[in-house]
Design a protein around this motif. Sequence first.
Motif, short mmCIF file in Angstrom:
data_model
loop_
_atom_site.label_atom_id
_atom_site.label_comp_id
_atom_site.label_asym_id
_atom_site.label_seq_id
_atom_site.Cartn_x
_atom_site.Cartn_y
_atom_site.Cartn_z
N ALA A 199 14.14 -2.82 -3.82
CA ALA A 199 13.80 -1.80 -2.83
C ALA A 199 12.44 -1.18 -3.12
O ALA A 199 11.69 -0.83 -2.21
N VAL A 200 12.10 -1.06 -4.40
CA VAL A 200 10.79 -0.53 -4.78
C VAL A 200 9.68 -1.43 -4.24
O VAL A 200 8.70 -0.96 -3.66
N LEU A 201 9.84 -2.75 -4.42
CA LEU A 201 8.83 -3.68 -3.94
C LEU A 201 8.73 -3.65 -2.43
O LEU A 201 7.64 -3.70 -1.85
N GLY A 202 9.90 -3.55 -1.75
CA GLY A 202 9.88 -3.48 -0.30
C GLY A 202 9.19 -2.23 0.21
O GLY A 202 8.46 -2.26 1.20
N ALA A 203 9.41 -1.10 -0.49
CA ALA A 203 8.75 0.15 -0.10
C ALA A 203 7.28 0.13 -0.46
O ALA A 203 6.46 0.83 0.16
N LEU A 204 6.93 -0.68 -1.46
CA LEU A 204 5.54 -0.75 -1.91
C LEU A 204 4.67 -1.60 -0.97
O LEU A 204 3.44 -1.45 -0.95
N LEU A 205 5.31 -2.47 -0.19
CA LEU A 205 4.56 -3.35 0.70
C LEU A 205 3.61 -2.59 1.64
O LEU A 205 2.41 -2.85 1.66
N PRO A 206 4.13 -1.63 2.46
CA PRO A 206 3.20 -0.92 3.35
C PRO A 206 2.17 -0.09 2.60
O PRO A 206 1.07 0.16 3.11
N VAL A 207 2.51 0.35 1.36
CA VAL A 207 1.55 1.10 0.56
C VAL A 207 0.36 0.20 0.19
O VAL A 207 -0.80 0.57 0.37
N LEU A 208 0.66 -0.99 -0.32
CA LEU A 208 -0.41 -1.91 -0.74
C LEU A 208 -1.26 -2.35 0.45
O LEU A 208 -2.49 -2.47 0.34
#
Length: 443
Positions: A199-208
Amino acid sequence: MTAETSPAYLRRLGIWDAAAIVIGGVIGAGIFRSASTVAERTSSGAQLLTLWAIGGLLTLTGVLCYAELGARRPQAGGVYIYLREAFGQLPAFLFGWTMALINYPGSVAAVATTFADYFCAAIGLSPALWVKPVGAGAIAFIVGVNFFGIRAGSRMLNVFTLLKLSAIALVVVVGVVLAHGQFGNVLATDTAHPLPPAAVLGALLPVLFTYGGFHYLNDLAGEVRDPQRTLPRALGLGLGGVVVCYVLVNFAYLAGLGHAGLAASQAPAADLMRRLFGERGATLIAVGIACSTFGYCSIAIAGGARVLQTMGADGMLFNAVGRIHPRSHAPRVALALLGGWAIVLVISGSFGQLVDYTTVGEWLSHAFGIATLFWYRRRFRNEPSPYRVPLYPLMPLLFVGTVLAVIIVTSIHSPGDAGMSLLLIAVGVPVYYAWRAWQQRAA
């Protein structure tokens, strides 16, 4: 023929001009929209702010790697130059094929349309009638200014960077005022619902993705003064400013709207301004967002045109594309080609899927671009470099690994877009060999 022919680019950009390019290339419309997506995928304000800080640190690793690459090869063309030297003409051509001919104009068309949306809303024009003409006109105006050279384009960019930073400052102030000093609620964490690694990686996608765009300065490296010193400093200064802006803006969103309100908002900046100033506030921030997107378009057109010009000078495109104007020292043919194709996409409305299809290709280019650093370090082991990325090889490995993880997650969630992205890259292979064969017959 090489990119460094006469007439050549003039080194007219100082450190503040270069830092403005970094800020303007990263901050577009994303921070005014993607914060809601990140909020949807987190359970507290503390988690959200932590992800924005982590995303900034991860992006900083890539920026430091680009700083060394730019210092080693301070030429126009950026990643195209690095790939050509390290891996050969075909990988470099595939980068140019997907980025300068597809991704750059597609991104410009998408963001120019966003600019037109906000511009029309701000002055009361009918979107149905005016969005496409205004978007096309904005691109034509930017190309026209850049015809006079990098200095004219830089002055325009500096003005719009100042305006976008003013809009961000206004959002932050409004958020603080609406919080009424209750900042503890913003920083409260949700210990009952920690984010699992996936879930962290999924939430990080729009951030990156919102942090993307830091590579444009390397495309313009041939016009930076004292590049070995200026590029690393400007990249670090520019991205550092972006990280501060992003964290403060998200803090303001949380302070004024709350975590649940941010997650439910489709336009958090407008909703925040509306709470304090009513519809006038929403109109005011629409002007700020229009300035932000306009500045991004200016950088993308200038940077993309330099990649096209470098490819033309290398014989990868028609010779005319590789020419630099003797008086303005601008790649006028490349600017006209890139801007014209972007205008066609705006008018046809066909850019949205094109941008989706090339997202994976863009991030792959970042991964391969950073990977060239290993080749440079090995090939020029005894050659002193004006700047070296710290903690080598950890930093480039961390960035490349993160980018590949983002690509894998994106491919899982959007297999169609990822597949089309790879297909567009693959189509470039026969195009490359057909072009080389045509050149040999014409010689």
